[in-house]
Design an enzyme around this catalytic site. Sequence first.
Site, PDB file in Angstrom:
ATOM      1  N   GLU A  88       0.864  -1.165   0.000  1.00 37.55           N
ATOM      2  CA  GLU A  88       0.000   0.000   0.000  1.00 37.55           C
ATOM      3  C   GLU A  88       0.915   1.233   0.000  1.00 37.55           C
ATOM      4  OE1 GLU A  88      -2.991  -0.279   3.040  1.00 37.55           O
ATOM      5  OE2 GLU A  88      -4.189   1.347   2.174  1.00 37.55           O
ATOM      6  N   HIS A 152      -3.591  -6.686   5.925  1.00 36.70           N
ATOM      7  CA  HIS A 152      -4.973  -6.610   5.497  1.00 36.70           C
ATOM      8  C   HIS A 152      -5.136  -6.540   3.986  1.00 36.70           C
ATOM      9  CE1 HIS A 152      -5.062  -2.072   4.723  1.00 36.70           C
ATOM     10  NE2 HIS A 152      -3.830  -2.361   5.021  1.00 36.70           N
ATOM     11  N   TYR A 199      -7.065   0.723  15.643  1.00 35.31           N
ATOM     12  CA  TYR A 199      -6.436   0.262  14.403  1.00 35.31           C
ATOM     13  C   TYR A 199      -6.959  -1.132  14.043  1.00 35.31           C
ATOM     14  CZ  TYR A 199      -2.537  -0.481  11.129  1.00 35.31           C
ATOM     15  OH  TYR A 199      -1.779  -0.720  10.014  1.00 35.31           O
ATOM     16  N   HIS A 232       3.626   0.948  11.579  1.00 35.26           N
ATOM     17  CA  HIS A 232       3.038   2.182  12.114  1.00 35.26           C
ATOM     18  C   HIS A 232       3.170   2.163  13.637  1.00 35.26           C
ATOM     19  CE1 HIS A 232       1.108   3.186   8.300  1.00 35.26           C
ATOM     20  NE2 HIS A 232       0.564   1.988   8.256  1.00 35.26           N
TER      21      HIS A 232
HETATM   22 FE1  FEO Z   1      -1.963  -1.255   4.605  1.00 33.16          FE
HETATM   23 FE2  FEO Z   1      -0.065   0.779   6.420  1.00 33.16          FE
HETATM   24  O1  FEO Z   1      -0.786   0.125   4.861  1.00 33.16           O
END
Ligand code: FEO
Length: 402
Positions: A88, A152, A199, A232
Amino acid sequence: MCVQITPMAKQITKKVSHVGKIDWELTHFHGDELSTFRGSSYNSYLIRDEKVVLIDTVWQPYDCEFVSRLKQEIDLKQIDYIVMNHNEVDHSGALPELMREIPGTPIYCTKKGEAIIRGHYHQDWNFVNVKTGDTLPIGESTLTFIEAPMLHWPDTMFTYMSGENILFSNDGFGQHFASESLFNDAVDAAAMMYEAEKYFVNILNPYSTMVTKKIQQILAMNLPIDMICPSHGVIWKENPTQIVEKYLLWADSYQENQVTIAYDTMWQSTRKMAEAIAEGLLEADPTLTVKLFNVAHEDKNDVLTEIFRSKAVLVGSPTINYGYSFAVAGLLEMMRGLKFKKKKAAAFGSYGWSGDAVKLMNERLTEAGFQLIDEGITTLWVPDTDALANCKAFGRRMAEAL
Ligand code: FEO
């Protein structure tokens, strides 16, 4: 032209440093789908063993900054391998800028990862496809790849580094939580854990069955884990598997002894109904946690996190234009997409003439997989004393049905 910036790599272990970007300004993610009120980070890691490996990059707006800082950390030509755990744009966005400098460097990713990178950047880079169990010796340590499809995205994988015993888990176990302190034991634990839960709810909950299976598979591999480095937020260093235990709990139809009342209101009638229903719920069961949210004003992702924690959700809207409100419609659509399991629901709302909202909300709740525990309750115009007493009785019935 990229601007040169003071190096800001942070050492994680003897061999691993953080070369990612802390994004204090981020307030929304995935367009406007997800609020990120505590900012975020795009974590990229540089491993220096006999071979040098870069794990993931950062979001495209920071590509120049990322590459400039990386250049001050290491001669880019010394990077032997790039590992892309997930593609992504928040992780692959700096690839074009980086690959302009080192175009032949092999990119290790899943087959789906290659397709996604090609689909995004349309470049014929040197891809090496890997599957679960494939290994890459890099000196004293070895990298082992573990595919994690739909955690995901279809391309997602984790990378395990032996010796340092680090699981690079990309989005898995992440939080949108900006911190200059890299580790979980150096931040406000409650705030950070809330962001980890939010999240999970808003990104991973639809794939919770796969979350459970993947965790069980990794546990069965008996890999020692000293640290979990997500893409993240902060790194899980102190008691790193605490977040794994939380994921197993959250992925198993999680609920607390809570009811969430999520409503919209035009002229306060539906709000008065919501408050009377809350009174009834607590009258019947004082142990319940009951939370009310006006969804037109509250953050949708925080409300969804509260619904995730609940046994039941009561959704209220006045009838407007023979339907229900815009804010409630958005919430119901997100509730459908997040695939909550084993939760109960009912609807309520005021009306002036047609009174369609409750019936339509019942249909949406059923489609979203919620078990309807009542046909719902309506009030004509403004609720009087009798109508509010009926709402309280409705609340009592709801508590008894839980
Ligand atoms: Fe699914 Fe942090 O990108």
